[in-house]
Design a protein around this motif. Structure first.
Motif, PDB file in Angstrom:
ATOM      1  N   GLY A   6      -9.736   9.062   6.865  1.00 46.07           N
ATOM      2  CA  GLY A   6     -10.991   8.366   7.084  1.00 46.07           C
ATOM      3  C   GLY A   6     -10.802   7.184   8.012  1.00 46.07           C
ATOM      4  N   GLY A   7     -11.909   6.702   8.579  1.00 46.11           N
ATOM      5  CA  GLY A   7     -11.861   5.577   9.501  1.00 46.11           C
ATOM      6  C   GLY A   7     -11.325   4.322   8.832  1.00 46.11           C
ATOM      7  N   LYS A   8     -10.408   3.636   9.506  1.00 46.78           N
ATOM      8  CA  LYS A   8      -9.781   2.421   8.956  1.00 46.78           C
ATOM      9  C   LYS A   8     -10.781   1.299   8.721  1.00 46.78           C
ATOM     10  CE  LYS A   8      -5.191   3.265  10.893  1.00 46.78           C
ATOM     11  NZ  LYS A   8      -4.188   2.803  11.884  1.00 46.78           N
ATOM     12  N   SER A   9     -11.945   1.370   9.367  1.00 42.76           N
ATOM     13  CA  SER A   9     -12.956   0.329   9.156  1.00 42.76           C
ATOM     14  C   SER A   9     -13.826   0.621   7.934  1.00 42.76           C
ATOM     15  CB  SER A   9     -13.828   0.188  10.404  1.00 42.76           C
ATOM     16  OG  SER A   9     -14.495   1.412  10.663  1.00 42.76           O
ATOM     17  N   ALA A  10     -13.720   1.824   7.373  1.00 45.13           N
ATOM     18  CA  ALA A  10     -14.484   2.165   6.161  1.00 45.13           C
ATOM     19  C   ALA A  10     -13.966   1.338   4.992  1.00 45.13           C
ATOM     20  CB  ALA A  10     -14.338   3.655   5.861  1.00 45.13           C
ATOM     21  N   ILE A  11     -14.778   1.207   3.981  1.00 47.05           N
ATOM     22  CA  ILE A  11     -14.349   0.463   2.794  1.00 47.05           C
ATOM     23  C   ILE A  11     -14.116   1.446   1.651  1.00 47.05           C
ATOM     24  CG2 ILE A  11     -15.316  -1.786   3.417  1.00 47.05           C
ATOM     25  CD1 ILE A  11     -17.749  -1.088   1.666  1.00 47.05           C
ATOM     26  N   ASP A  12     -12.934   1.360   1.078  1.00 47.19           N
ATOM     27  CA  ASP A  12     -12.552   2.229  -0.029  1.00 47.19           C
ATOM     28  C   ASP A  12     -11.704   1.434  -1.010  1.00 47.19           C
ATOM     29  OD1 ASP A  12     -13.653   4.914   0.553  1.00 47.19           O
ATOM     30  OD2 ASP A  12     -12.498   4.706   2.401  1.00 47.19           O
ATOM     31  N   TYR A  13     -11.254   2.101  -2.070  1.00 44.01           N
ATOM     32  CA  TYR A  13     -10.474   1.433  -3.104  1.00 44.01           C
ATOM     33  C   TYR A  13      -9.013   1.253  -2.693  1.00 44.01           C
ATOM     34  CZ  TYR A  13     -14.347   1.923  -6.371  1.00 44.01           C
ATOM     35  OH  TYR A  13     -15.554   1.821  -6.996  1.00 44.01           O
ATOM     36  N   VAL A  14      -8.354   0.322  -3.374  1.00 42.44           N
ATOM     37  CA  VAL A  14      -6.966  -0.030  -3.082  1.00 42.44           C
ATOM     38  C   VAL A  14      -6.155   0.068  -4.375  1.00 42.44           C
ATOM     39  CG1 VAL A  14      -5.435  -1.835  -2.193  1.00 42.44           C
ATOM     40  CG2 VAL A  14      -7.802  -1.678  -1.364  1.00 42.44           C
ATOM     41  N   TRP A  15      -5.038   0.775  -4.317  1.00 36.23           N
ATOM     42  CA  TRP A  15      -4.136   0.931  -5.472  1.00 36.23           C
ATOM     43  C   TRP A  15      -2.731   0.618  -4.972  1.00 36.23           C
ATOM     44  CZ3 TRP A  15      -4.315   5.970  -8.884  1.00 36.23           C
ATOM     45  CH2 TRP A  15      -3.624   5.751 -10.079  1.00 36.23           C
ATOM     46  N   CYS A  16      -2.198  -0.504  -5.389  1.00 33.54           N
ATOM     47  CA  CYS A  16      -0.913  -0.987  -4.879  1.00 33.54           C
ATOM     48  C   CYS A  16       0.258  -0.415  -5.680  1.00 33.54           C
ATOM     49  CB  CYS A  16      -0.859  -2.509  -4.907  1.00 33.54           C
ATOM     50  SG  CYS A  16      -2.207  -3.285  -3.974  1.00 33.54           S
ATOM     51  N   VAL A  17       1.391  -0.370  -5.024  1.00 37.62           N
ATOM     52  CA  VAL A  17       2.617   0.193  -5.601  1.00 37.62           C
ATOM     53  C   VAL A  17       3.792  -0.682  -5.186  1.00 37.62           C
ATOM     54  CG1 VAL A  17       3.161   1.705  -3.637  1.00 37.62           C
ATOM     55  CG2 VAL A  17       3.845   2.391  -5.944  1.00 37.62           C
ATOM     56  N   ARG A  18       4.887  -0.550  -5.879  1.00 37.30           N
ATOM     57  CA  ARG A  18       6.138  -1.183  -5.461  1.00 37.30           C
ATOM     58  C   ARG A  18       7.277  -0.305  -5.933  1.00 37.30           C
ATOM     59  NH1 ARG A  18       9.276  -4.471  -8.369  1.00 37.30           N
ATOM     60  NH2 ARG A  18       9.366  -6.134  -6.865  1.00 37.30           N
TER      61      ARG A  18
ATOM     62  N   ILE B 159      -1.892  10.364  12.645  1.00 31.52           N
ATOM     63  CA  ILE B 159      -1.309  10.382  13.992  1.00 31.52           C
ATOM     64  C   ILE B 159      -2.192  11.126  15.001  1.00 31.52           C
ATOM     65  CG2 ILE B 159       1.067  10.090  13.227  1.00 31.52           C
ATOM     66  CD1 ILE B 159       1.480  13.088  13.728  1.00 31.52           C
ATOM     67  N   THR B 160      -3.127  11.930  14.517  1.00 30.73           N
ATOM     68  CA  THR B 160      -4.030  12.617  15.447  1.00 30.73           C
ATOM     69  C   THR B 160      -5.200  11.730  15.866  1.00 30.73           C
ATOM     70  OG1 THR B 160      -5.353  13.599  13.669  1.00 30.73           O
ATOM     71  CG2 THR B 160      -3.449  14.873  14.466  1.00 30.73           C
ATOM     72  N   ASN B 161      -5.449  10.665  15.113  1.00 27.67           N
ATOM     73  CA  ASN B 161      -6.507   9.713  15.440  1.00 27.67           C
ATOM     74  C   ASN B 161      -6.112   8.365  14.861  1.00 27.67           C
ATOM     75  OD1 ASN B 161      -8.781   8.150  15.751  1.00 27.67           O
ATOM     76  ND2 ASN B 161     -10.190   9.666  14.923  1.00 27.67           N
ATOM     77  N   ASN B 162      -5.589   7.478  15.697  1.00 27.33           N
ATOM     78  CA  ASN B 162      -5.061   6.193  15.226  1.00 27.33           C
ATOM     79  C   ASN B 162      -6.127   5.296  14.591  1.00 27.33           C
ATOM     80  OD1 ASN B 162      -2.765   4.582  14.823  1.00 27.33           O
ATOM     81  ND2 ASN B 162      -3.378   3.262  16.529  1.00 27.33           N
ATOM     82  N   ALA B 163      -7.394   5.600  14.782  1.00 24.13           N
ATOM     83  CA  ALA B 163      -8.468   4.823  14.155  1.00 24.13           C
ATOM     84  C   ALA B 163      -8.646   5.214  12.692  1.00 24.13           C
ATOM     85  CB  ALA B 163      -9.771   5.005  14.923  1.00 24.13           C
ATOM     86  N   ASN B 164      -7.941   6.257  12.239  1.00 21.99           N
ATOM     87  CA  ASN B 164      -8.056   6.749  10.868  1.00 21.99           C
ATOM     88  C   ASN B 164      -6.760   6.550  10.092  1.00 21.99           C
ATOM     89  OD1 ASN B 164     -10.594   7.626  11.545  1.00 21.99           O
ATOM     90  ND2 ASN B 164     -10.127   9.800  11.424  1.00 21.99           N
ATOM     91  N   ALA B 165      -6.874   6.571   8.765  1.00 23.90           N
ATOM     92  CA  ALA B 165      -5.718   6.539   7.874  1.00 23.90           C
ATOM     93  C   ALA B 165      -5.961   7.540   6.755  1.00 23.90           C
ATOM     94  CB  ALA B 165      -5.509   5.144   7.294  1.00 23.90           C
ATOM     95  N   TRP B 166      -4.870   7.986   6.142  1.00 26.59           N
ATOM     96  CA  TRP B 166      -4.945   8.969   5.063  1.00 26.59           C
ATOM     97  C   TRP B 166      -5.195   8.299   3.721  1.00 26.59           C
ATOM     98  CZ3 TRP B 166      -5.319  13.973   6.097  1.00 26.59           C
ATOM     99  CH2 TRP B 166      -4.875  14.411   7.340  1.00 26.59           C
ATOM    100  N   GLY B 167      -5.781   9.046   2.833  1.00 23.75           N
ATOM    101  CA  GLY B 167      -6.016   8.571   1.477  1.00 23.75           C
ATOM    102  C   GLY B 167      -6.186   9.755   0.545  1.00 23.75           C
TER     103      GLY B 167
ATOM    104  N   LEU C   5       0.865  -1.176   0.000  1.00 21.38           N
ATOM    105  CA  LEU C   5       0.000   0.000   0.000  1.00 21.38           C
ATOM    106  C   LEU C   5       0.909   1.236   0.000  1.00 21.38           C
ATOM    107  CD1 LEU C   5      -3.086   0.250   0.073  1.00 21.38           C
ATOM    108  CD2 LEU C   5      -2.940   0.491   2.544  1.00 21.38           C
ATOM    109  N   PRO C   6       0.655   2.230  -0.838  1.00 17.43           N
ATOM    110  CA  PRO C   6       1.548   3.396  -0.902  1.00 17.43           C
ATOM    111  C   PRO C   6       1.408   4.304   0.324  1.00 17.43           C
ATOM    112  CG  PRO C   6      -0.367   3.762  -2.282  1.00 17.43           C
ATOM    113  CD  PRO C   6      -0.470   2.336  -1.775  1.00 17.43           C
ATOM    114  N   THR C   7       2.450   5.062   0.607  1.00 16.37           N
ATOM    115  CA  THR C   7       2.345   6.098   1.631  1.00 16.37           C
ATOM    116  C   THR C   7       1.469   7.215   1.072  1.00 16.37           C
ATOM    117  OG1 THR C   7       4.241   7.373   0.840  1.00 16.37           O
ATOM    118  CG2 THR C   7       4.691   5.598   2.453  1.00 16.37           C
ATOM    119  N   ILE C   8       1.011   8.096   1.947  1.00 13.89           N
ATOM    120  CA  ILE C   8       0.182   9.211   1.472  1.00 13.89           C
ATOM    121  C   ILE C   8       0.982  10.110   0.531  1.00 13.89           C
ATOM    122  CG2 ILE C   8       0.594  10.695   3.485  1.00 13.89           C
ATOM    123  CD1 ILE C   8      -2.653  10.368   1.374  1.00 13.89           C
TER     124      ILE C   8
ATOM    125  N   VAL D 237      -6.666  15.260  -0.363  1.00 14.71           N
ATOM    126  CA  VAL D 237      -6.073  14.327   0.585  1.00 14.71           C
ATOM    127  C   VAL D 237      -6.906  14.410   1.848  1.00 14.71           C
ATOM    128  CG1 VAL D 237      -4.031  13.857   1.990  1.00 14.71           C
ATOM    129  CG2 VAL D 237      -3.763  14.583  -0.391  1.00 14.71           C
ATOM    130  N   GLY D 238      -7.307  13.248   2.376  1.00 15.68           N
ATOM    131  CA  GLY D 238      -8.147  13.255   3.561  1.00 15.68           C
ATOM    132  C   GLY D 238      -7.925  12.035   4.418  1.00 15.68           C
TER     133      GLY D 238
END
Length: 183
Positions: free
Chosen positions: A161-173, A142-150, A101-104, A158-159
């Motif tokens: 959202g809650g880590k339990s939400a369902i969103d799209y995934v775009w992988c990188v290497r 880092i202000t809310n560990n239950a969230n992640a950036w996307g 998963l890419p960094t923000i 850039v925003g």
């Protein structure tokens, strides 16, 4: 001075010399990040910036601006944040593993703010097949560990959202080992 003390001092000096040479070797072979940042600041048209990798079954795209390799057509299924990580970690695309998963910061490099809504807000000439929607990054909020950036590729924002939400995934290497043509 006795023989054992001289032997210990000699061995310590030899060890320090070996560590010094190892340190010097590591710094000589390390990438020059000033060159990379100069490349990243260049404005490349989409058709020059992105290369579809034929040797990866045309399933991956090299971003010459960042040196990263992206999925050409990310999975269109939704996932929560932890499932998104597992999906990328287990993926074998174009006969290659090592996806993540890419960094923000990495994900945000794909946004072209000049592209109007409804997007996708990607540079003109890009080869990707993506949705104009929100995609997860690996970066926790880092202000809310239950969230992640996307990144929302519908308006290029850039925003968080809650880590339990369902969103799209775009992988990188990382693109190490690729034959890269000069910019």
């Amino acid at each position: 001075m006795n023989r054992q003390a001289m032997w210990t001092i000699g061995l310590a000096i030899f060890g320090l010399l070996a560590l010094t040479e190892l340190f010097n070797w590591a710094h000589r072979s390390a990438p020059n990040f000033t060159d990379v940042s100069a490349v990243a600041e260049q404005s490349l048209p989409g058709s020059d910036r992105f290369i579809v990798l034929a040797s990866w079954s045309n399933e991956a795209v090299l971003d010459r601006k960042t040196g990263l390799v992206w999925e050409k057509s990310p999975n269109t299924r939704f996932a929560n944040w932890s499932t998104a990580h597992r999906h990328c970690d287990s993926m074998a695309l174009g006969h290659h593993k090592g996806w993540r998963l890419p960094t923000i910061e990495e994900l945000a490099t794909l946004v072209d703010p000049s592209v109007p809504s409804p997007g996708p807000t990607l540079p003109p000439g890009h080869p990707f097949t993506v949705k104009s929607s929100f995609y997860w990054s690996a970066t926790s909020d880092i202000t809310n560990n239950a969230n992640a950036w996307g990144v929302g590729f519908d308006i290029g924002d850039v925003g968080s959202g809650g880590k339990s939400a369902i969103d799209y995934v775009w992988c990188v290497r990382d693109g190490e080992g690729l034959e890269m043509t000069p910019l």
